[in-house]
Design a protein around this motif. Structure first.
Motif, PDB file in Angstrom:
ATOM      1  N   ILE A   1      50.916  37.282  61.542  1.00 37.94           N
ATOM      2  CA  ILE A   1      49.637  36.966  60.727  1.00 37.94           C
ATOM      3  C   ILE A   1      49.522  36.195  59.613  1.00 37.94           C
ATOM      4  N   LYS A   2      48.820  35.123  60.084  1.00 41.38           N
ATOM      5  CA  LYS A   2      49.440  34.019  59.230  1.00 41.38           C
ATOM      6  C   LYS A   2      48.366  33.840  57.770  1.00 41.38           C
ATOM      7  N   LEU A   3      48.814  33.742  56.198  1.00 42.47           N
ATOM      8  CA  LEU A   3      48.743  33.680  55.200  1.00 42.47           C
ATOM      9  C   LEU A   3      48.397  31.964  54.827  1.00 42.47           C
ATOM     10  N   LYS A   4      47.271  30.906  54.598  1.00 42.87           N
ATOM     11  CA  LYS A   4      47.751  29.431  53.785  1.00 42.87           C
ATOM     12  C   LYS A   4      46.366  29.441  52.949  1.00 42.87           C
ATOM     13  N   THR A   5      47.129  28.938  51.955  1.00 42.84           N
ATOM     14  CA  THR A   5      46.981  28.660  50.627  1.00 42.84           C
ATOM     15  C   THR A   5      45.311  29.738  50.093  1.00 42.84           C
ATOM     16  N   ILE A   6      45.898  30.812  50.837  1.00 41.34           N
ATOM     17  CA  ILE A   6      44.193  31.991  49.748  1.00 41.34           C
ATOM     18  C   ILE A   6      44.614  31.967  48.098  1.00 41.34           C
ATOM     19  N   ASP A   7      43.288  31.161  47.686  1.00 47.75           N
ATOM     20  CA  ASP A   7      43.014  31.407  46.433  1.00 47.75           C
ATOM     21  C   ASP A   7      42.947  32.449  46.131  1.00 47.75           C
ATOM     22  N   LEU A   8      43.682  33.287  45.170  1.00 48.31           N
ATOM     23  CA  LEU A   8      43.588  34.301  44.178  1.00 48.31           C
ATOM     24  C   LEU A   8      42.804  34.861  43.494  1.00 48.31           C
ATOM     25  N   SER A   9      42.343  33.575  42.371  1.00 43.10           N
ATOM     26  CA  SER A   9      40.867  33.979  41.909  1.00 43.10           C
ATOM     27  C   SER A   9      39.719  33.997  42.425  1.00 43.10           C
ATOM     28  N   SER A  10      39.861  34.438  44.481  1.00 44.90           N
ATOM     29  CA  SER A  10      38.592  34.825  44.802  1.00 44.90           C
ATOM     30  C   SER A  10      38.156  36.333  45.431  1.00 44.90           C
ATOM     31  N   ILE A  11      39.432  36.460  45.077  1.00 45.23           N
ATOM     32  CA  ILE A  11      39.575  38.292  44.722  1.00 45.23           C
ATOM     33  C   ILE A  11      39.729  39.255  44.199  1.00 45.23           C
ATOM     34  N   ASP A  12      38.693  38.527  42.515  1.00 41.90           N
ATOM     35  CA  ASP A  12      38.681  39.164  41.563  1.00 41.90           C
ATOM     36  C   ASP A  12      38.112  40.613  42.074  1.00 41.90           C
ATOM     37  N   GLN A  13      37.768  40.621  42.758  1.00 42.40           N
ATOM     38  CA  GLN A  13      36.964  42.461  42.940  1.00 42.40           C
ATOM     39  C   GLN A  13      38.122  43.565  43.221  1.00 42.40           C
ATOM     40  N   PHE A  14      39.240  43.000  43.391  1.00 40.24           N
ATOM     41  CA  PHE A  14      40.216  43.633  43.965  1.00 40.24           C
ATOM     42  C   PHE A  14      41.251  43.779  43.461  1.00 40.24           C
ATOM     43  N   ILE A  15      41.849  42.061  42.488  1.00 37.89           N
ATOM     44  CA  ILE A  15      42.535  41.832  41.797  1.00 37.89           C
ATOM     45  C   ILE A  15      42.574  41.432  40.527  1.00 37.89           C
ATOM     46  N   PRO A  16      41.729  41.487  39.229  1.00 40.95           N
ATOM     47  CA  PRO A  16      41.042  40.826  38.556  1.00 40.95           C
ATOM     48  C   PRO A  16      41.712  40.082  37.373  1.00 40.95           C
ATOM     49  N   SER A  17      41.831  39.040  36.751  1.00 44.52           N
ATOM     50  CA  SER A  17      42.644  38.695  36.035  1.00 44.52           C
ATOM     51  C   SER A  17      43.834  37.932  37.010  1.00 44.52           C
TER      52      SER A  17
END
Length: 218
Positions: free
Chosen positions: A184-200
């Motif tokens: 499984i490869k991830l590339k430049t996933i924007d963390l601010s777009s998963i604020d439903q799971f990890i806010p701030s």
């Protein structure tokens, strides 16, 4: 020995029960039965797109199938057969192919079955839930292939989502014990777009995960 031929054309066909209905603006096909084998062709329009299928079915008492299905521009928002819920598409346009060769599975036995599929879905939206709150997971592009042969599923799937991309390649053995050899490869996933799971949280993440071995049963 019994032989037979069939040709048909439907226009504005509606298939319905008490809960759902499916509309086909066009459905036409043909069949030729001889020597205990049915050769068929189908062509139609459904879900604002179209499909065609051809193949043969040997021994109707114990069907052995060799068929191919092609579909294009299917509007997933019109697929109401599946009950709305988590992971059921609310938007998206799908194009792809499906090849099926072998007997119908019995008791979940897929050993003698060969399936090849490819798909390309644009503008996919999937409802998700976290902490009892619903939110859409937007996948701008989802493309891939999957081949099942001798209980081995070889897959190559790529998705553009969350400001970056996700790729999954490898194979799964799905016999009595399920084992994986997958990357499984991830590339430049924007963390601010998963604020439903990890806010701030902000920034981006890239990386890979490699799985090899038997998967736990529970």
């Amino acid at each position: 020995k019994l032989t037979g031929k069939l040709n048909f054309k439907f226009k504005d066909l509606v298939l319905a029960n008490k809960l759902e209905k499916v509309s086909l603006t066009k459905l036409e096909g043909s069949g030729d039965y001889k020597s205990n084998q049915l050769d068929y062709q189908l062509l139609g329009n459904i879900f604002a797109g179209n499909f065609k299928s051809n193949g043969k079915v040997k021994d109707l008492k114990h069907p052995n199938i060799d068929s191919k299905l092609e579909y294009s521009n299917l509007d997933l928002s019109q697929v109401t057969i599946l009950k709305p819920g988590i992971g059921i598409p609310t938007q998206g346009v799908a194009t792809g192919t499906l090849k099926y060769k072998g007997p119908l599975p019995e008791n979940g036995n897929l050993k003698n079955l060969a399936v090849q599929t490819s798909f390309d879905i644009a503008g996919l939206s999937l409802p998700m839930e976290h902490n009892k709150k619903m939110f859409p997971l937007e996948i701008t592009s989802l493309k891939g292939t999957a081949d099942l042969n001798q209980n081995k599923l070889t897959h190559n799937v790529n998705a553009n989502l969350l400001g970056g991309s996700l790729g999954v390649t490898g194979n799964l053995n799905i016999g009595n014990k399920i084992s994986a050899n997958t990357t499984i490869k991830l590339k430049t996933i924007d963390l601010s777009s998963i604020d439903q799971f990890i806010p701030s949280m902000s920034g981006s993440i890239s990386g890979d995960v490699k799985l090899k071995g038997h998967l736990p049963k529970n």
